[in-house]
Write a protein that holds these residues in place. Structure first.
Motif, PDB file in Angstrom:
ATOM      1  N   TRP A   9       0.814  -1.219   0.000  1.00  0.00           N
ATOM      2  CA  TRP A   9       0.000   0.000   0.000  1.00  0.00           C
ATOM      3  C   TRP A   9       0.844   1.263   0.000  1.00  0.00           C
ATOM      4  O   TRP A   9       0.400   2.309   0.409  1.00  0.00           O
ATOM      5  N   GLU A  10       2.097   1.138  -0.441  1.00  0.00           N
ATOM      6  CA  GLU A  10       2.939   2.327  -0.447  1.00  0.00           C
ATOM      7  C   GLU A  10       2.473   3.347  -1.473  1.00  0.00           C
ATOM      8  O   GLU A  10       2.754   4.524  -1.354  1.00  0.00           O
ATOM      9  N   TRP A 193      -8.530  13.364 -10.296  1.00  0.00           N
ATOM     10  CA  TRP A 193      -7.518  12.960  -9.309  1.00  0.00           C
ATOM     11  C   TRP A 193      -8.178  12.425  -8.044  1.00  0.00           C
ATOM     12  O   TRP A 193      -7.767  11.421  -7.488  1.00  0.00           O
ATOM     13  N   GLN A 194      -9.209  13.102  -7.573  1.00  0.00           N
ATOM     14  CA  GLN A 194      -9.850  12.689  -6.326  1.00  0.00           C
ATOM     15  C   GLN A 194     -10.640  11.393  -6.506  1.00  0.00           C
ATOM     16  O   GLN A 194     -10.733  10.584  -5.580  1.00  0.00           O
ATOM     17  N   ALA A 195     -11.199  11.180  -7.690  1.00  0.00           N
ATOM     18  CA  ALA A 195     -11.947   9.944  -7.942  1.00  0.00           C
ATOM     19  C   ALA A 195     -11.067   8.713  -7.749  1.00  0.00           C
ATOM     20  O   ALA A 195     -11.537   7.659  -7.307  1.00  0.00           O
ATOM     21  N   TYR A 196      -9.777   8.844  -8.064  1.00  0.00           N
ATOM     22  CA  TYR A 196      -8.837   7.724  -7.972  1.00  0.00           C
ATOM     23  C   TYR A 196      -8.154   7.632  -6.606  1.00  0.00           C
ATOM     24  O   TYR A 196      -7.389   6.702  -6.360  1.00  0.00           O
ATOM     25  N   ASN A 197      -8.388   8.585  -5.735  1.00  0.00           N
ATOM     26  CA  ASN A 197      -7.652   8.652  -4.468  1.00  0.00           C
ATOM     27  C   ASN A 197      -8.147   7.586  -3.486  1.00  0.00           C
ATOM     28  O   ASN A 197      -9.284   7.636  -3.026  1.00  0.00           O
ATOM     29  N   LEU A 198      -7.269   6.660  -3.129  1.00  0.00           N
ATOM     30  CA  LEU A 198      -7.623   5.537  -2.260  1.00  0.00           C
ATOM     31  C   LEU A 198      -7.244   5.803  -0.799  1.00  0.00           C
ATOM     32  O   LEU A 198      -7.212   4.894   0.023  1.00  0.00           O
ATOM     33  N   TYR A 199      -6.978   7.055  -0.448  1.00  0.00           N
ATOM     34  CA  TYR A 199      -6.565   7.356   0.932  1.00  0.00           C
ATOM     35  C   TYR A 199      -7.656   6.983   1.941  1.00  0.00           C
ATOM     36  O   TYR A 199      -8.830   7.270   1.718  1.00  0.00           O
ATOM     37  N   PRO A 200      -7.247   6.398   3.092  1.00  0.00           N
ATOM     38  CA  PRO A 200      -5.893   5.928   3.391  1.00  0.00           C
ATOM     39  C   PRO A 200      -5.666   4.489   2.892  1.00  0.00           C
ATOM     40  O   PRO A 200      -6.512   3.624   3.121  1.00  0.00           O
ATOM     41  N   GLU A 201      -4.540   4.280   2.261  1.00  0.00           N
ATOM     42  CA  GLU A 201      -4.182   2.930   1.812  1.00  0.00           C
ATOM     43  C   GLU A 201      -3.629   2.151   2.999  1.00  0.00           C
ATOM     44  O   GLU A 201      -2.449   1.864   3.096  1.00  0.00           O
ATOM     45  N   GLY A 203      -5.358  -0.740   4.158  1.00  0.00           N
ATOM     46  CA  GLY A 203      -5.932  -2.075   4.190  1.00  0.00           C
ATOM     47  C   GLY A 203      -7.225  -2.184   4.962  1.00  0.00           C
ATOM     48  O   GLY A 203      -7.740  -3.279   5.170  1.00  0.00           O
ATOM     49  N   ARG A 204      -7.786  -1.027   5.386  1.00  0.00           N
ATOM     50  CA  ARG A 204      -8.993  -1.072   6.205  1.00  0.00           C
ATOM     51  C   ARG A 204     -10.047  -0.053   5.771  1.00  0.00           C
ATOM     52  O   ARG A 204     -11.132  -0.409   5.368  1.00  0.00           O
ATOM     53  N   THR A 205      -9.687   1.237   5.852  1.00  0.00           N
ATOM     54  CA  THR A 205     -10.725   2.265   5.712  1.00  0.00           C
ATOM     55  C   THR A 205     -10.707   3.017   4.391  1.00  0.00           C
ATOM     56  O   THR A 205     -11.689   3.660   4.048  1.00  0.00           O
ATOM     57  N   GLY A 206      -9.612   2.995   3.665  1.00  0.00           N
ATOM     58  CA  GLY A 206      -9.510   3.809   2.456  1.00  0.00           C
ATOM     59  C   GLY A 206     -10.487   3.372   1.379  1.00  0.00           C
ATOM     60  O   GLY A 206     -10.815   2.195   1.247  1.00  0.00           O
ATOM     61  N   ALA A 207     -10.951   4.345   0.591  1.00  0.00           N
ATOM     62  CA  ALA A 207     -11.853   4.026  -0.519  1.00  0.00           C
ATOM     63  C   ALA A 207     -11.774   5.122  -1.569  1.00  0.00           C
ATOM     64  O   ALA A 207     -11.636   6.308  -1.250  1.00  0.00           O
ATOM     65  N   SER A 208     -11.877   4.698  -2.835  1.00  0.00           N
ATOM     66  CA  SER A 208     -11.974   5.610  -3.972  1.00  0.00           C
ATOM     67  C   SER A 208     -13.253   5.253  -4.719  1.00  0.00           C
ATOM     68  O   SER A 208     -14.043   4.429  -4.266  1.00  0.00           O
ATOM     69  N   LEU A 209     -13.464   5.866  -5.866  1.00  0.00           N
ATOM     70  CA  LEU A 209     -14.600   5.471  -6.698  1.00  0.00           C
ATOM     71  C   LEU A 209     -14.345   4.145  -7.417  1.00  0.00           C
ATOM     72  O   LEU A 209     -15.209   3.664  -8.142  1.00  0.00           O
ATOM     73  N   TYR A 210     -13.171   3.563  -7.199  1.00  0.00           N
ATOM     74  CA  TYR A 210     -12.793   2.304  -7.846  1.00  0.00           C
ATOM     75  C   TYR A 210     -12.612   1.154  -6.871  1.00  0.00           C
ATOM     76  O   TYR A 210     -12.831   0.000  -7.220  1.00  0.00           O
ATOM     77  N   GLY A 217      -8.220  -7.066   4.457  1.00  0.00           N
ATOM     78  CA  GLY A 217      -7.225  -6.234   3.789  1.00  0.00           C
ATOM     79  C   GLY A 217      -7.073  -6.493   2.311  1.00  0.00           C
ATOM     80  O   GLY A 217      -6.072  -6.088   1.708  1.00  0.00           O
ATOM     81  N   ARG A 218      -8.045  -7.151   1.714  1.00  0.00           N
ATOM     82  CA  ARG A 218      -7.985  -7.388   0.266  1.00  0.00           C
ATOM     83  C   ARG A 218      -8.664  -6.243  -0.472  1.00  0.00           C
ATOM     84  O   ARG A 218      -9.669  -5.695  -0.006  1.00  0.00           O
ATOM     85  N   LEU A 219      -8.131  -5.921  -1.636  1.00  0.00           N
ATOM     86  CA  LEU A 219      -8.650  -4.804  -2.415  1.00  0.00           C
ATOM     87  C   LEU A 219      -9.905  -5.238  -3.167  1.00  0.00           C
ATOM     88  O   LEU A 219      -9.891  -6.194  -3.942  1.00  0.00           O
ATOM     89  N   LEU A 220     -11.017  -4.528  -2.932  1.00  0.00           N
ATOM     90  CA  LEU A 220     -12.292  -4.812  -3.593  1.00  0.00           C
ATOM     91  C   LEU A 220     -12.458  -3.910  -4.802  1.00  0.00           C
ATOM     92  O   LEU A 220     -11.833  -2.860  -4.913  1.00  0.00           O
TER      93      LEU A 220
END
Length: 486
Positions: A9-10, A193-201, A203-210, A217-220
């Motif tokens: 998640w770097e 830019w914000q649509a793609y932002n997965l913060y915070p990466e 493994g728990r709370t981060g989310a983007s439109l993707y 901790g798996r990416l959905l």
């Protein structure tokens, strides 16, 4: 949480590398383990600050979203000279930090110039992000520093480099804009830019439109992602948007050759802060996928009023979005796109009988798994003049990331003249043969509308390892004609 998870998640490149083969791009201070060479084999000096250039050898280390050594965001994202930018920053463990402000430009090949440095600031651990229905927001963070922008600062794209006393570093982009007339207005795609932002990466709370994370901790994927994201949060990883390099490539090249540029963000376009009649052309230099109704309305009115449009990427104007205020009432701090979920109308412009092609002249066709050549078409046209490109010539690697093409069954915009300037075969992810196209048309108003139809156009202007002199000259032919109103 194991070290293997942290490494995953770097950077946001994990989730989206397939759609941006160029990543962040060679930004001053960010890359420290690679050498970039120009066409003559000379090392390109990308580092504006020798101390930051040392990076991994005793220099600053990049903060991450798991430990949050230092992370931050700004409000607003763009301000006028004489105005101010508010920084909201978390530092863990609490300690002093400083903010170096850089302006992106050519600067003799450095790529940026340091403009100022903050005083030593006291860092605190801000509260955890708030989450509701996958929407992550840090609007409740305390103000850490207010940057008063001197009236004499140049307008442009800026990056704040945050560095803690113990040597961790993060970044925040922002824009200094004004309302003065210029030949070209550069629009930074902060909405996408914000649509793609997965913060915070984390493994728990981060989310983007993707994407979002499950309990392990798996990416959905998109089905489980956020439908609303907030501008009140840092960008994931190093703190720079995933596709930011595309815009910076164009900026370095255009400023090197002295184009008269003004700057603004997509949210300025949305909010009605832009008068297109002050410019001969609007330039969209990077991946600009998410558009609100006011954004499109303003750009169509610009074209119909005689202002030319230049789209230097692909997959533009694909999803329709809405902007809304933050919980504290600040306008345009929340971005919503329902994608294909729930009842009601679709969120794709083309499914609302408002296809992208009606503005661009072409529209999104799909991803390009492996870079392919761009094949020149209609080489006698003035765009290709003095480029050395002949009919059917192949420009290696210039169809990459994502591609657009002309859809014969989809309505075209009204036009006086229209021409396709590239027709390039490539294989999609299933191995099927597809093709990319580059489009130019002249609207009834006299405005030119150019769409490159590929992610690789801006990197070809000034990205080491990707520069193509034919694309440089073709772009200059286009912009020169727009600026002279030929």
């Amino acid at each position: 949480m194991g070290a293997d998870h942290i490494r995953r998640w770097e950077s946001g490149a994990l989730a989206h590398a397939v759609s941006d083969p160029f990543g962040q791009g060679p930004l001053p201070w960010l890359r420290n383990s690679e050498n970039y060479f120009d066409d003559a084999g000379q090392v390109v000096p990308w580092y504006a600050d020798p101390q930051l250039a040392r990076g991994g050898s005793g220099g600053p280390r990049t903060a991450d979203d798991v430990h949050r050594q230092i992370k931050g965001f700004v409000s607003p994202g763009a301000a006028l000279p004489g105005g101010s930018i508010d920084f909201h920053i978390t530092v863990d463990p609490p300690q002093q930090f400083s903010v170096d402000i850089y302006r992106i430009g050519h600067y003799g090949g450095d790529g940026a110039s340091k403009i100022t440095t903050s005083p030593r600031l006291s860092g605190i651990v801000q509260p955890p992000p708030l989450t509701a229905d996958r929407t992550v927001s840090c609007h409740h963070w305390w103000l850490s520093w207010r940057l008063q922008i001197p009236s004499y600062w140049s307008i442009g794209a800026y990056v704040a480099v945050l560095t803690t006393l113990d040597g961790y570093r993060s970044h925040i982009p922002f824009t200094v804009r004004d309302d003065q007339p210029a030949d070209l207005l550069l629009l930074l795609p902060d909405v996408t830019w914000q649509a793609y932002n997965l913060y915070p990466e984390d493994g728990r709370t981060g989310a983007s439109l993707y994407h979002a994370w499950d309990d392990e901790g798996r990416l959905l994927g998109e089905r489980d992602a956020a439908t609303t994201v907030s501008f009140d949060r840092p960008f994931a990883g190093a703190g720079l948007p995933l596709h930011v390099g595309h815009a910076y490539d164009f900026i370095r090249w255009a400023e090197r050759y002295g184009y008269d540029l003004a700057y603004a963000d997509a949210r300025d376009l949305h909010a009605g802060r832009i008068d297109p009649t002050r410019y001969r052309g609007l330039v969209f230099p990077g991946h600009d996928e998410y558009w609100s109704v006011p954004m499109r309305r303003t750009v169509e009115a610009a074209r119909d009023g005689g202002t030319s449009l230049v789209f230097l990427s692909a997959n533009t104007l694909y999803w329709q979005v809405e902007m809304s205020p933050s919980p504290s009432g600040v306008p345009d701090r929340l971005l919503t796109c329902r994608k294909r979920r729930g009842p009601g109308k679709a969120a794709l412009w083309r499914e609302m009988d408002r296809s992208e092609q009606q503005l661009l002249g072409i529209q999104y066709a799909g991803r390009v798994p492996e870079p392919s050549p761009l094949v020149v078409r209609n080489a006698e046209h003035w765009l290709w003049e003095a480029t050395g490109a002949g009919e059917g010539d192949e420009l290696p690697g210039l169809v990459a990331g994502e591609a657009d093409r002309y859809f014969p069954r989809t309505a075209l915009p009204e036009h006086r003249k229209r021409i396709l300037l590239a027709h390039s075969p490539y294989r999609d992810g299933d191995g099927a043969l597809r093709h990319q196209e580059t489009s130019l048309y002249r609207a009834p108003s006299g405005a030119l509308v150019f769409a490159s139809g590929t992610f690789a156009w801006s990197p070809a202007l000034d990205r080491p390892g990707h520069v193509d002199s034919r694309i440089q000259r073709a772009t200059a032919n286009l912009l020169d004609r727009i600026c002279k109103r030929d």
